[in-house]
Enzyme design. Structure first.
Site, PDB file in Angstrom:
ATOM      1  N   LYS A   1       0.798  -1.212   0.060  1.00 15.02           N
ATOM      2  CA  LYS A   1      -0.067  -0.081  -0.069  1.00 15.02           C
ATOM      3  C   LYS A   1       0.749   1.287  -0.070  1.00 15.02           C
ATOM      4  O   LYS A   1       0.292   2.471  -0.382  1.00 15.02           O
ATOM      5  CB  LYS A   1      -1.036  -0.014   1.291  1.00 15.02           C
ATOM      6  CG  LYS A   1      -0.377   0.224   2.402  1.00 15.02           C
ATOM      7  CD  LYS A   1      -1.434   0.444   3.621  1.00 15.02           C
ATOM      8  CE  LYS A   1      -1.021   1.190   4.785  1.00 15.02           C
ATOM      9  NZ  LYS A   1      -0.287  -0.023   5.710  1.00 15.02           N
TER      10      LYS A   1
ATOM     11  N   HIS B   1       2.157  -3.554  14.960  1.00 13.00           N
ATOM     12  CA  HIS B   1       2.577  -2.593  14.090  1.00 13.00           C
ATOM     13  C   HIS B   1       2.616  -1.327  14.888  1.00 13.00           C
ATOM     14  O   HIS B   1       1.658  -0.880  15.680  1.00 13.00           O
ATOM     15  CB  HIS B   1       1.534  -2.192  12.923  1.00 13.00           C
ATOM     16  CG  HIS B   1       2.203  -1.035  12.256  1.00 13.00           C
ATOM     17  ND1 HIS B   1       2.798   0.042  12.128  1.00 13.00           N
ATOM     18  CD2 HIS B   1       2.111  -1.307  10.486  1.00 13.00           C
ATOM     19  CE1 HIS B   1       3.365   0.465  11.185  1.00 13.00           C
ATOM     20  NE2 HIS B   1       2.921  -0.250  10.037  1.00 13.00           N
TER      21      HIS B   1
ATOM     22  N   GLU C   1       7.010  -5.940   7.948  1.00 10.61           N
ATOM     23  CA  GLU C   1       6.335  -5.516   6.868  1.00 10.61           C
ATOM     24  C   GLU C   1       6.784  -4.131   6.496  1.00 10.61           C
ATOM     25  O   GLU C   1       5.733  -3.219   6.595  1.00 10.61           O
ATOM     26  CB  GLU C   1       4.570  -5.562   7.212  1.00 10.61           C
ATOM     27  CG  GLU C   1       4.079  -6.900   7.516  1.00 10.61           C
ATOM     28  CD  GLU C   1       2.811  -6.972   7.979  1.00 10.61           C
ATOM     29  OE1 GLU C   1       2.569  -5.788   8.713  1.00 10.61           O
ATOM     30  OE2 GLU C   1       2.113  -7.928   8.253  1.00 10.61           O
TER      31      GLU C   1
HETATM   32  C1  LIG Z   1       0.540   0.155   6.633  1.00 11.16           C
HETATM   33  C2  LIG Z   1       1.068  -1.000   6.922  1.00 11.16           C
HETATM   34  C3  LIG Z   1       2.376  -1.309   6.851  1.00 11.16           C
HETATM   35  C4  LIG Z   1       3.416  -0.538   6.536  1.00 11.16           C
HETATM   36  O1  LIG Z   1       3.744   0.485   7.360  1.00 11.16           O
HETATM   37  P1  LIG Z   1       5.030   1.300   7.140  1.00 11.16           P
HETATM   38  O2  LIG Z   1       5.027   2.165   8.222  1.00 11.16           O
HETATM   39  O3  LIG Z   1       4.892   2.236   5.909  1.00 11.16           O
HETATM   40  O4  LIG Z   1       6.288   0.666   7.265  1.00 11.16           O
HETATM   41  C5  LIG Z   1       2.743  -2.560   7.564  1.00 11.16           C
HETATM   42  N1  LIG Z   1       1.886  -3.544   8.063  1.00 11.16           N
HETATM   43  C6  LIG Z   1       0.593  -3.121   8.090  1.00 11.16           C
HETATM   44  C7  LIG Z   1      -0.435  -4.126   8.614  1.00 11.16           C
HETATM   45  C8  LIG Z   1       0.096  -1.940   7.616  1.00 11.16           C
HETATM   46  O5  LIG Z   1      -1.452  -1.661   7.680  1.00 11.16           O
END
Ligand SMILES: *Cc1c(COP(=O)(O)O)cnc(C)c1O
Length: 377
Positions: free
Chosen positions: A46, A183, A259
Site C-alpha cells: 500500500k 505495528h 512489513e
Molecule cells: C501500512 C502497514 C504497513 C507498512 O507500514 P510502514 O509504516 O509504511 O512501514 C505494514 N503492515 C501493516 C499491517 C500496515 O497496515
C-alpha cells in the site's frame, strides 16, 4: 539522482512528474536485509503499489504484505509471470494479507489460495471460518504507537489481555493460529515502541504455549522510519535494538517477518512540478504549481508528512507559500517553504516522496495523477 538528471527528465517528460529510482529501492532493501538478517521482508504494497516496484522487489527476494484483494492479485499475478513454476506453497512465503478486517467477498475469493491472513476479534474469526476456512491466521496485537507519525493501534489490534482467549477461540473453531503480529505506528522514531511490542508479544506467546499452542511466526509489522530529516536516527541503530530483543525473548526456530512500507520506497521518488501562477497574499509570495495534495502531495494530508520544495534556480531564498492546482482551500503544499524568486514555468522538486504519495493520488478537479517514470529498473 543529481539535480541535473532530475531537471533533464522533467524537460523530457513534462510535469507533473514522479521519478522512481529503482537503485534506491534495491539499496533500501539490501540495507534492511543486511541489518536484520533474521527477518523476512514483506513489502507493504500500500505504500506504493506501482507494479514495477513489486517486480523489482520480488527479483531481489522480497515477499509482500497486501491490504486488499486487488493488491493480492497484483502480487500474485506478477509472481506467476516472473516465476511460472511457483507452486501453491509459495503463498505464505511470499504474501501475507495483513488487513485485519476483510469483506466476506474477499475471503471467499482468497480461500482457494490458502492465504495467511490477520485478525483481531471474534467476529473476524467467524467470518474467516465461514468464508476462508483454508486460511492460516495471525493475531494482531495492539501495541504502543507513542511518537509515531501515523498511529494504528486505535483502529487495529486486540488488547494483549484478550490475546490468548482469541488464540484459543480460533483453535476451538478448527482454525490454526500461526503467529502474532503488531505495528508500532508508521514512521516510528521512538524505538521504545518496538521494545514494548516485543515484550508484549513474547508474553502472549509464552502463555499460549502453556495453554498448548506453540506459535511459529512473529510478524513485527512496519513503522521503520525513512530518513526524512537529520532527527531520524540511522537504521542500524533501530536494527540493533530489534536484534537484541529478538535474541533475548524468542526461541531460535521462530520465523520472524516484517512489513516495511515507507522504509523501502520513501527515498526512491522525487516529484517535479511547474509553477503555473504566482501572487502576493498578505505580503507573502505565493506560488501555484501543477500538482496538489489531492495528487502527488497527498501524504501531506493522509500521512502527516511534509516535503520541502527545492528549486533549480540560484538566488536568495525567501519564505513563501506553495499551493496546489485545485480549487480547494485545503490544497496547501506549504505555508513556509524557502525558495528563490520564481517565475511561471520554473520547476520545483521534492525528494523522499515515494511512500503514501502517488499511492493515494486522486483525479480530483479533473486533474489526473502525475506521470510516474521508473529509472534504473
Ligand atoms: C501500512 C502497514 C504497513 C507498512 O507500514 P510502514 O509504516 O509504511 O512501514 C505494514 N503492515 C501493516 C499491517 C500496515 O497496515
Amino acid at each position: 539522482m543529481t539535480k541535473k538528471e532530475i531537471q533533464k527528465l522533467a524537460k523530457e517528460h513534462g510535469t507533473p512528474l514522479v521519478i522512481v529510482d529503482h537503485d534506491e529501492i534495491r539499496a533500501n532493501y539490501a540495507m534492511f536485509r543486511k541489518y536484520l538478517p533474521r527477518v523476512q521482508c514483506y513489502f507493504a504494497v500500500k505504500a506504493n503499489a506501482e507494479p514495477a516496484i513489486v517486480k523489482t522487489l520480488y527479483k531481489e527476494g522480497a515477499s509482500f504484505d497486501v491490504a486488499s484483494l486487488p493488491e493480492f492479485m497484483l502480487v500474485y499475478d506478477n509472481i506467476k509471470k516472473l516465476s511460472p513454476k511457483a507452486q501453491q506453497d509459495f503463498i505464505w512465503d511470499k504474501i501475507i494479507y495483513a488487513n485485519p478486517t476483510k469483506p466476506k467477498e474477499t475471503l471467499l475469493a482468497l480461500d482457494k489460495y490458502k492465504p495467511l491472513v490477520t485478525y483481531d476479534n471474534v467476529t473476524e474469526l467467524h467470518k474467516i471460518k465461514k468464508y476462508a476456512p483454508h486460511a492460516g491466521v495471525v493475531l494482531r496485537l495492539a501495541v504502543s504507537n507513542t511518537g509515531s507519525q501515523c498511529e494504528l493501534s486505535n483502529k487495529f489490534g486486540c488488547d494483549p489481555g484478550e490475546a490468548v482467549d482469541l488464540i484459543l477461540a480460533a483453535f476451538r473453531m478448527g482454525l490454526v493460529v500461526e503467529g502474532l503480529s503488531f505495528h508500532v505506528g508508521s514512521q516510528c522514531t521512538n524505538f521504545e515502541n518496538f521494545v514494548q511490542a516485543f515484550n508484549t508479544a513474547a508474553a502472549v506467546m509464552k502463555e499460549s504455549k502453556t495453554r498448548g499452542h506453540e506459535l511459529k511466526i512473529l510478524d513485527i509489522g512496519g513503522g521503520f522510519p525513512a530518513p526524512y530529516n537529520k532527527h531520524v536516527k540511522p537504521f542500524p541503530e533501530l536494527a540493533r535494538v530489534i536484534n537484541a530483543e529478538i535474541e533475548r525473548l524468542f526461541p531460535k526456530d521462530i520465523q520472524i517477518l516484517a512489513e516495511p512500507g515507507r522504509f523501502l520506497v520513501a527515498t526512491s521518488a522525487t516529484s517535479v512540478a511547474r509553477v503555473i501562477g504566482k501572487a502576493i497574499r498578505n505580503g507573502k509570495r505565493c506560488y501555484y504549481i501543477d500538482d496538489s495534495v489531492y495528487h502527488t502531495f497527498s501524504g501531506i494530508i493522509f500521512d502527516h508528512c511534509q516535503y520541502p520544495l527545492q528549486s533549480f534556480k540560484a538566488g536568495k531564498k525567501e519564505v513563501c507559500a506553495v499551493f496546489g492546482q485545485t480549487c480547494d482551500g485545503l490544497d496547501v503544499i506549504s505555508q513556509s517553504d524557502l525558495l528563490p524568486n520564481l517565475e511561471v514555468d520554473d520547476l520545483v522538486y521534492a525528494e523522499n516522496i515515494g511512500a503514501y504519495g502517488s499511492a493515494s493520488a486522486t483525479y480530483f478537479n479533473g486533474f489526473p495523477p502525475a506521470k510516474v517514470l521508473h529509472v534504473n529498473q
